[in-house]
Enzyme design. Structure first.
Site, PDB file in Angstrom:
ATOM      1  N   ARG A 235      31.485 -47.862  16.910  1.00  0.00           N
ATOM      2  CA  ARG A 235      32.733 -47.919  15.845  1.00  0.00           C
ATOM      3  C   ARG A 235      32.682 -45.943  15.817  1.00  0.00           C
ATOM      4  O   ARG A 235      32.002 -45.651  15.031  1.00  0.00           O
ATOM      5  CB  ARG A 235      32.654 -48.360  14.832  1.00  0.00           C
ATOM      6  CG  ARG A 235      34.369 -48.342  14.102  1.00  0.00           C
ATOM      7  CD  ARG A 235      33.834 -48.853  12.480  1.00  0.00           C
ATOM      8  NE  ARG A 235      33.485 -47.631  11.766  1.00  0.00           N
ATOM      9  CZ  ARG A 235      33.149 -47.850  10.665  1.00  0.00           C
ATOM     10  NH1 ARG A 235      32.239 -49.436  10.426  1.00  0.00           N
ATOM     11  NH2 ARG A 235      32.517 -47.055  10.080  1.00  0.00           N
TER      12      ARG A 235
ATOM     13  N   HIS B 153      35.909 -47.420   9.225  1.00  0.00           N
ATOM     14  CA  HIS B 153      36.077 -48.513   9.406  1.00  0.00           C
ATOM     15  C   HIS B 153      37.921 -48.675   9.083  1.00  0.00           C
ATOM     16  O   HIS B 153      38.256 -49.579   9.909  1.00  0.00           O
ATOM     17  CB  HIS B 153      34.955 -49.084   8.054  1.00  0.00           C
ATOM     18  CG  HIS B 153      35.452 -50.272   8.076  1.00  0.00           C
ATOM     19  ND1 HIS B 153      34.649 -51.109   8.842  1.00  0.00           N
ATOM     20  CD2 HIS B 153      36.045 -51.000   6.650  1.00  0.00           C
ATOM     21  CE1 HIS B 153      35.889 -52.601   8.194  1.00  0.00           C
ATOM     22  NE2 HIS B 153      36.533 -52.528   7.085  1.00  0.00           N
TER      23      HIS B 153
ATOM     24  N   TYR C  92      27.064 -42.309   4.861  1.00  0.00           N
ATOM     25  CA  TYR C  92      26.254 -43.093   5.369  1.00  0.00           C
ATOM     26  C   TYR C  92      26.018 -42.772   6.961  1.00  0.00           C
ATOM     27  O   TYR C  92      24.905 -44.053   7.056  1.00  0.00           O
ATOM     28  CB  TYR C  92      26.562 -44.651   4.705  1.00  0.00           C
ATOM     29  CG  TYR C  92      28.293 -44.757   5.540  1.00  0.00           C
ATOM     30  CD1 TYR C  92      28.457 -45.364   7.222  1.00  0.00           C
ATOM     31  CD2 TYR C  92      29.756 -44.903   5.492  1.00  0.00           C
ATOM     32  CE1 TYR C  92      29.099 -45.891   7.582  1.00  0.00           C
ATOM     33  CE2 TYR C  92      30.527 -45.170   5.914  1.00  0.00           C
ATOM     34  CZ  TYR C  92      30.530 -46.023   7.346  1.00  0.00           C
ATOM     35  OH  TYR C  92      31.521 -46.337   8.016  1.00  0.00           O
TER      36      TYR C  92
END
Length: 377
Positions: free
Chosen positions: A265, A269, A278
């Site tokens: 990805r 998100h 992160y």
């Protein structure tokens, strides 16, 4: 998860992954899977390339629309184009798709109207299209719930004696949900004609896949008695082949298959997420070298296609879908207030009727108050 845990070294095949086109564009023969894509000539590959460029443009345009306040939220699929187009183009029209909220590339393959892809994310409807018109359920927000729907539908196919198949899409994080495991149990027990297509994009929101499992995700399928395929999710040809294998197994009475498409990805998100908090930037750069669109472009160029012409033709299609998408969103009519109660249940429901009546009375008091204020003036 380290890059070596998930993908081959750039330019070389990984024995654990089904790969037909390497990250640098070379064709990598495979004795078992080559025959499943013998019909895919250069024109067909160019069409897959155009599909991937088009859905990336849809994704970018939808992200821009959200940033401009036209959408409430958007779940990007950037980097997962090959997994969605490869699997989506393997399906027959009478197969049924049960997807999560990220499979907008599969929706594109099924012919969903561009405006309908965004209708939910604009807040104009509780679902975007008629599932039975396109044989694709509307996106499921509850993580993993669609796998149970797919298993149940596939059981119905088997009981009816059909040769269709169901396919369900979910991410690596969903494999930790009870619904997914229950769906695998039912599918295995009844040998249902269903394909479980897991897009392992390495991140379940902000949690890396190594926290979801200490082994390969595909290995979990064996515990349910379901055969598994681990495919390079950034290789559109391999994804097409793997899905065809799984669908053939389903159609011929051999039950379910679990596919783990190893991909990444590259975006957030959702547009409410900030992956820089992160995710290591070096990891992102390493995966960009495996970009599914660049990979296929390199392969087609090596086969003698003009890259400028290829990009021009694909860009023309991308411009067309982007214009339709933006116009559809901007021109989308606002729903009537009471429409929120429509299409909640398939049959009349007294509980819903009571809510409708009470909400109507609530709204009417504002009309009455306004009328009385007007009369007082």
């Amino acid at each position: 998860m380290s890059l070596n845990d998930a993908q081959p070294a750039a330019g070389g095949p990984d024995e654990e992954l089904i790969q037909l086109i390497s990250p640098t564009g070379e064709r990598t023969p495979h004795p078992e899977y080559d025959r499943w894509v013998e019909d895919v000539d250069d024109d067909a590959l160019a069409a897959l390339y155009t599909d991937m460029v088009a859905i990336r443009r849809i994704d970018n345009e939808a992200t821009a629309l959200q940033r401009q306040g036209e959408l409430a939220l958007w779940p990007p699929l950037l980097g997962q184009e090959a997994a969605q187009i490869g699997s989506g183009r393997a399906l027959r029209r009478d197969d049924f798709v049960f997807a999560s909220y990220r499979e907008n590339g599969v929706a594109y393959c099924r012919g969903v109207d561009f405006s309908d892809i965004l209708r939910v994310w604009r807040g104009n409807a509780s679902s975007g299209w008629d599932p039975f018109e396109l044989n694709m359920a509307t996106p499921q927000i509850i993580i993993g719930a669609q796998t149970l729907h797919a298993a149940g539908y596939a059981m119905g196919i088997k009981f009816d004696g059909g040769d269709q198949a169901a396919i369900t899409y979910f991410g690596d994080g969903a494999t930790s949900q009870g619904d997914v495991n229950e769906a695998l149990v039912f599918a295995a027990s009844y040998q249902a004609p269903v394909v479980f297509f897991c897009q392992n994009n390495q991140w379940a929101i902000s949690e890396p896949v190594r926290l979801q499992t200490h082994t390969r995700i595909v290995d979990r399928a064996a515990g349910f008695g379901i055969p598994g395929i681990r495919v390079d999710g950034n290789d559109v040809l391999a994804c097409l082949a793997a899905t065809r294998v799984a669908l053939d197994r389903a159609r011929t009475g051999n039950g379910p298959t679990f596919i783990e498409a190893v991909t990444y990805r590259m975006g957030p998100h959702t547009t409410a997420d900030d992956p820089t908090r992160y995710r290591d930037a070096n990891e992102l750069e390493a995966w960009k070298a495996r970009d599914p669109i660049a990979r296929l472009e390199a392969h087609l160029t090596a086969r003698g296609m003009d890259p400028a012409r290829l990009a021009e033709d694909a860009g023309r299609r991308a411009d067309e879908v982007a214009a339709q998408l933006r116009k559809g969103v901007i021109d989308m009519e606002e729903p009537e207030t009471m429409e929120v109660f429509e299409h909640v249940y398939a049959a009349p429901h007294s509980w819903l009727d009571r809510q409708r009546e009470q909400y109507g009375l609530y709204l009417n008091q504002f009309t009455a108050d306004a009328a009385s204020e007007g009369g007082a003036r």
